[in-house]
Write a protein that holds these residues in place. Structure first.
Motif, PDB file in Angstrom:
ATOM      1  N   LEU A 130       0.828  -1.206   0.000  1.00 45.61           N
ATOM      2  CA  LEU A 130       0.000   0.000   0.000  1.00 45.61           C
ATOM      3  C   LEU A 130       0.861   1.254   0.000  1.00 45.61           C
ATOM      4  O   LEU A 130       0.518   2.254  -0.653  1.00 45.61           O
ATOM      5  CB  LEU A 130      -0.949  -0.003   1.198  1.00 45.61           C
ATOM      6  CG  LEU A 130      -1.992   1.118   1.236  1.00 45.61           C
ATOM      7  CD1 LEU A 130      -2.884   1.070   0.009  1.00 45.61           C
ATOM      8  CD2 LEU A 130      -2.831   1.038   2.512  1.00 45.61           C
ATOM      9  N   GLU A 131       1.979   1.220   0.700  1.00 46.99           N
ATOM     10  CA  GLU A 131       2.880   2.373   0.730  1.00 46.99           C
ATOM     11  C   GLU A 131       3.453   2.652  -0.660  1.00 46.99           C
ATOM     12  O   GLU A 131       3.589   3.807  -1.074  1.00 46.99           O
ATOM     13  CB  GLU A 131       4.011   2.128   1.741  1.00 46.99           C
ATOM     14  CG  GLU A 131       3.548   1.977   3.176  1.00 46.99           C
ATOM     15  CD  GLU A 131       2.714   3.152   3.634  1.00 46.99           C
ATOM     16  OE1 GLU A 131       3.203   4.298   3.537  1.00 46.99           O
ATOM     17  OE2 GLU A 131       1.563   2.937   4.068  1.00 46.99           O
ATOM     18  N   VAL A 132       3.794   1.584  -1.381  1.00 48.53           N
ATOM     19  CA  VAL A 132       4.294   1.751  -2.754  1.00 48.53           C
ATOM     20  C   VAL A 132       3.220   2.389  -3.629  1.00 48.53           C
ATOM     21  O   VAL A 132       3.496   3.324  -4.404  1.00 48.53           O
ATOM     22  CB  VAL A 132       4.728   0.398  -3.345  1.00 48.53           C
ATOM     23  CG1 VAL A 132       5.101   0.548  -4.819  1.00 48.53           C
ATOM     24  CG2 VAL A 132       5.898  -0.178  -2.573  1.00 48.53           C
ATOM     25  N   LEU A 133       1.987   1.904  -3.508  1.00 49.61           N
ATOM     26  CA  LEU A 133       0.886   2.436  -4.316  1.00 49.61           C
ATOM     27  C   LEU A 133       0.617   3.905  -3.999  1.00 49.61           C
ATOM     28  O   LEU A 133       0.376   4.713  -4.895  1.00 49.61           O
ATOM     29  CB  LEU A 133      -0.369   1.602  -4.090  1.00 49.61           C
ATOM     30  CG  LEU A 133      -0.330   0.157  -4.617  1.00 49.61           C
ATOM     31  CD1 LEU A 133      -1.538  -0.622  -4.129  1.00 49.61           C
ATOM     32  CD2 LEU A 133      -0.262   0.144  -6.136  1.00 49.61           C
ATOM     33  N   LYS A 134       0.663   4.257  -2.711  1.00 47.98           N
ATOM     34  CA  LYS A 134       0.444   5.658  -2.328  1.00 47.98           C
ATOM     35  C   LYS A 134       1.514   6.560  -2.929  1.00 47.98           C
ATOM     36  O   LYS A 134       1.227   7.684  -3.359  1.00 47.98           O
ATOM     37  CB  LYS A 134       0.449   5.787  -0.802  1.00 47.98           C
ATOM     38  CG  LYS A 134      -0.792   5.224  -0.124  1.00 47.98           C
ATOM     39  CD  LYS A 134      -0.682   5.350   1.385  1.00 47.98           C
ATOM     40  CE  LYS A 134      -1.914   4.823   2.090  1.00 47.98           C
ATOM     41  NZ  LYS A 134      -1.790   4.895   3.575  1.00 47.98           N
ATOM     42  N   GLY A 135       2.733   6.060  -2.972  1.00 47.48           N
ATOM     43  CA  GLY A 135       3.829   6.841  -3.537  1.00 47.48           C
ATOM     44  C   GLY A 135       3.832   6.875  -5.054  1.00 47.48           C
ATOM     45  O   GLY A 135       4.658   7.574  -5.664  1.00 47.48           O
ATOM     46  N   ALA A 136       2.913   6.139  -5.671  1.00 47.54           N
ATOM     47  CA  ALA A 136       2.814   6.095  -7.139  1.00 47.54           C
ATOM     48  C   ALA A 136       1.469   6.607  -7.628  1.00 47.54           C
ATOM     49  O   ALA A 136       1.073   6.328  -8.766  1.00 47.54           O
ATOM     50  CB  ALA A 136       3.038   4.662  -7.624  1.00 47.54           C
ATOM     51  N   SER A 137       0.758   7.353  -6.800  1.00 47.96           N
ATOM     52  CA  SER A 137      -0.606   7.785  -7.133  1.00 47.96           C
ATOM     53  C   SER A 137      -0.683   8.540  -8.448  1.00 47.96           C
ATOM     54  O   SER A 137      -1.551   8.278  -9.294  1.00 47.96           O
ATOM     55  CB  SER A 137      -1.172   8.654  -6.005  1.00 47.96           C
ATOM     56  OG  SER A 137      -1.379   7.889  -4.843  1.00 47.96           O
ATOM     57  N   GLU A 138       0.211   9.502  -8.646  1.00 48.17           N
ATOM     58  CA  GLU A 138       0.182  10.304  -9.872  1.00 48.17           C
ATOM     59  C   GLU A 138       0.594   9.484 -11.090  1.00 48.17           C
ATOM     60  O   GLU A 138       0.039   9.642 -12.177  1.00 48.17           O
ATOM     61  CB  GLU A 138       1.083  11.530  -9.719  1.00 48.17           C
ATOM     62  CG  GLU A 138       0.601  12.532  -8.686  1.00 48.17           C
ATOM     63  CD  GLU A 138      -0.811  13.012  -8.982  1.00 48.17           C
ATOM     64  OE1 GLU A 138      -1.092  13.333 -10.161  1.00 48.17           O
ATOM     65  OE2 GLU A 138      -1.630  13.070  -8.042  1.00 48.17           O
ATOM     66  N   LEU A 139       1.577   8.622 -10.906  1.00 48.11           N
ATOM     67  CA  LEU A 139       2.007   7.739 -11.983  1.00 48.11           C
ATOM     68  C   LEU A 139       0.871   6.826 -12.431  1.00 48.11           C
ATOM     69  O   LEU A 139       0.627   6.647 -13.629  1.00 48.11           O
ATOM     70  CB  LEU A 139       3.200   6.904 -11.511  1.00 48.11           C
ATOM     71  CG  LEU A 139       3.627   5.727 -12.397  1.00 48.11           C
ATOM     72  CD1 LEU A 139       4.134   6.222 -13.740  1.00 48.11           C
ATOM     73  CD2 LEU A 139       4.696   4.904 -11.693  1.00 48.11           C
ATOM     74  N   ILE A 140       0.150   6.253 -11.463  1.00 47.60           N
ATOM     75  CA  ILE A 140      -0.970   5.364 -11.774  1.00 47.60           C
ATOM     76  C   ILE A 140      -2.076   6.135 -12.492  1.00 47.60           C
ATOM     77  O   ILE A 140      -2.657   5.644 -13.470  1.00 47.60           O
ATOM     78  CB  ILE A 140      -1.491   4.703 -10.481  1.00 47.60           C
ATOM     79  CG1 ILE A 140      -0.444   3.730  -9.925  1.00 47.60           C
ATOM     80  CG2 ILE A 140      -2.820   3.987 -10.718  1.00 47.60           C
ATOM     81  CD1 ILE A 140      -0.759   3.230  -8.530  1.00 47.60           C
ATOM     82  N   LYS A 141      -2.360   7.332 -12.013  1.00 46.86           N
ATOM     83  CA  LYS A 141      -3.396   8.158 -12.643  1.00 46.86           C
ATOM     84  C   LYS A 141      -3.015   8.518 -14.068  1.00 46.86           C
ATOM     85  O   LYS A 141      -3.857   8.505 -14.980  1.00 46.86           O
ATOM     86  CB  LYS A 141      -3.596   9.424 -11.803  1.00 46.86           C
ATOM     87  CG  LYS A 141      -4.641  10.377 -12.355  1.00 46.86           C
ATOM     88  CD  LYS A 141      -4.761  11.609 -11.456  1.00 46.86           C
ATOM     89  CE  LYS A 141      -5.777  12.600 -12.010  1.00 46.86           C
ATOM     90  NZ  LYS A 141      -5.875  13.812 -11.131  1.00 46.86           N
ATOM     91  N   ARG A 142      -1.746   8.825 -14.304  1.00 49.07           N
ATOM     92  CA  ARG A 142      -1.276   9.278 -15.609  1.00 49.07           C
ATOM     93  C   ARG A 142      -1.165   8.140 -16.627  1.00 49.07           C
ATOM     94  O   ARG A 142      -1.646   8.252 -17.754  1.00 49.07           O
ATOM     95  CB  ARG A 142       0.092   9.948 -15.449  1.00 49.07           C
ATOM     96  CG  ARG A 142       0.673  10.555 -16.724  1.00 49.07           C
ATOM     97  CD  ARG A 142       2.119  10.943 -16.518  1.00 49.07           C
ATOM     98  NE  ARG A 142       2.989   9.764 -16.536  1.00 49.07           N
ATOM     99  CZ  ARG A 142       4.145   9.691 -15.891  1.00 49.07           C
ATOM    100  NH1 ARG A 142       4.545  10.705 -15.143  1.00 49.07           N
ATOM    101  NH2 ARG A 142       4.884   8.607 -15.981  1.00 49.07           N
ATOM    102  N   ASP A 143      -0.534   7.031 -16.235  1.00 46.89           N
ATOM    103  CA  ASP A 143      -0.175   5.976 -17.195  1.00 46.89           C
ATOM    104  C   ASP A 143      -1.109   4.778 -17.185  1.00 46.89           C
ATOM    105  O   ASP A 143      -1.111   4.003 -18.134  1.00 46.89           O
ATOM    106  CB  ASP A 143       1.251   5.483 -16.929  1.00 46.89           C
ATOM    107  CG  ASP A 143       2.289   6.538 -17.228  1.00 46.89           C
ATOM    108  OD1 ASP A 143       1.933   7.570 -17.831  1.00 46.89           O
ATOM    109  OD2 ASP A 143       3.459   6.344 -16.858  1.00 46.89           O
ATOM    110  N   LYS A 144      -1.902   4.607 -16.112  1.00 43.95           N
ATOM    111  CA  LYS A 144      -2.792   3.453 -15.988  1.00 43.95           C
ATOM    112  C   LYS A 144      -2.060   2.135 -16.297  1.00 43.95           C
ATOM    113  O   LYS A 144      -2.493   1.338 -17.139  1.00 43.95           O
ATOM    114  CB  LYS A 144      -4.000   3.598 -16.919  1.00 43.95           C
ATOM    115  CG  LYS A 144      -4.887   4.783 -16.622  1.00 43.95           C
ATOM    116  CD  LYS A 144      -5.603   4.628 -15.289  1.00 43.95           C
ATOM    117  CE  LYS A 144      -6.554   5.776 -15.010  1.00 43.95           C
ATOM    118  NZ  LYS A 144      -7.181   5.671 -13.669  1.00 43.95           N
ATOM    119  N   PRO A 145      -0.937   1.867 -15.629  1.00 43.79           N
ATOM    120  CA  PRO A 145      -0.204   0.636 -15.923  1.00 43.79           C
ATOM    121  C   PRO A 145      -0.936  -0.598 -15.405  1.00 43.79           C
ATOM    122  O   PRO A 145      -1.692  -0.522 -14.435  1.00 43.79           O
ATOM    123  CB  PRO A 145       1.112   0.834 -15.166  1.00 43.79           C
ATOM    124  CG  PRO A 145       0.728   1.701 -14.002  1.00 43.79           C
ATOM    125  CD  PRO A 145      -0.307   2.648 -14.546  1.00 43.79           C
TER     126      PRO A 145
END
Length: 284
Positions: A228-243
């Protein structure tokens, strides 16, 4: 959003058997028995040969040639997969079984494009991406300096060059954290406390990835409780790229991860076969 969590266990078992068929055939030959015995002796010693009664070990060791280089250092060669790697404990061979024989992280969708490997350990998944799956590039993130050293050596030893190693823990902030150490090199964690620890750098994927590339296609996360900590630190990346993401986790963390992914517009498919894995796909 997450509408359902589906279990594909029966389908995955059949796929797993197909993936492992070449190894199973080798295991049933006299050469396979001899190879398993010799590799088992070098990896476990005489007292550990009872491990060969476990099909996991007999199948894996029948396909590997293991040379002991010193105390807690092995050179492992797979003629079947045409790779070799340095390892410092038996756990690396166990991971080889899951990554190269069972193909845990590609059961739903094969990695492609640019991949982030969070919790890269000694590089077996990174190596699989570059050597067999022909991904474009891999960003391998590993906080343990001893693992990171073997990670770099293993990638170079196999002649791959489309990678970047970040020696840090992926997390929800940019700072220094305690990495709690385990007797097994793959089990160190920033959240599972232990008496032994070292201080390591922690980075947010949101901050480190944009400076390296324009688009991330696939993220693998295996970070011993800090998912969960990794995901929180990647919030903008996930929103932008939808990997596409594959996350190995524990049942007690599943609900929090599922809630986070739902808010990010993802569907999650879960398999309990070979550990609890979440396959996370952007919805719509």
């Amino acid at each position: 959003m997450i509408k359902k969590v589906r279990n594909f266990t029966s389908r995955l078992i059949a796929k797993n058997i197909r993936n492992m068929m070449p190894s199973l055939v080798i295991t049933l030959t006299p050469l396979g028995w001899i190879t398993a015995l010799l590799s088992g002796l070098r990896l476990f010693g005489a007292r550990g040969l009872r491990n060969l009664l476990n099909p996991l070990w007999s199948i894996t060791l029948a396909t590997l040639i293991i040379k002991k280089l010193g105390e807690n250092r092995f050179l492992v060669y797979s003629p079947l997969k045409k790779i070799k790697f340095l390892a410092d404990d038996w756990d690396a061979v166990y991971i080889f079984y899951h990554v190269w024989l069972c193909r845990d992280y590609e059961r739903f969708v094969k990695p492609k494009g640019i991949v982030v490997d969070c919790g890269a350990h000694i590089g077996l998944f990174t190596l699989r991406c570059l050597k067999s799956l022909h991904t474009t590039f891999v960003i391998a993130i590993e906080p343990n300096p001893l693992n990171a050293r073997l990670l770099r050596a293993n990638l170079l030893m196999n002649g791959v060059d489309r990678f970047l190693i970040i020696e840090a823990a992926a997390g929800s902030s940019n700072d220094e954290v305690k990495l709690y150490l385990n007797n097994l090199s793959s089990r160190s964690s920033i959240v599972k406390k232990a008496t032994r620890y070292m201080r390591v750098k922690q980075v947010k994927l949101d901050d480190v990835i944009p400076t390296l590339t324009q688009h991330i296609d696939f993220i693998k996360i295996e970070v011993e409780g800090a998912e969960l900590e990794v995901l929180k630190g990647a919030s903008e990346l996930i929103k932008r790229d939808k990997p596409i993401m594959v996350i190995e986790t524990k049942m007690e963390n599943l609900r929090e991860i599922a809630d986070f992914l739902e808010n990010k517009g993802y569907l999650a498919y879960v398999s309990h076969f070979g550990g609890l894995h979440l396959m996370c796909l952007p919805h719509g």
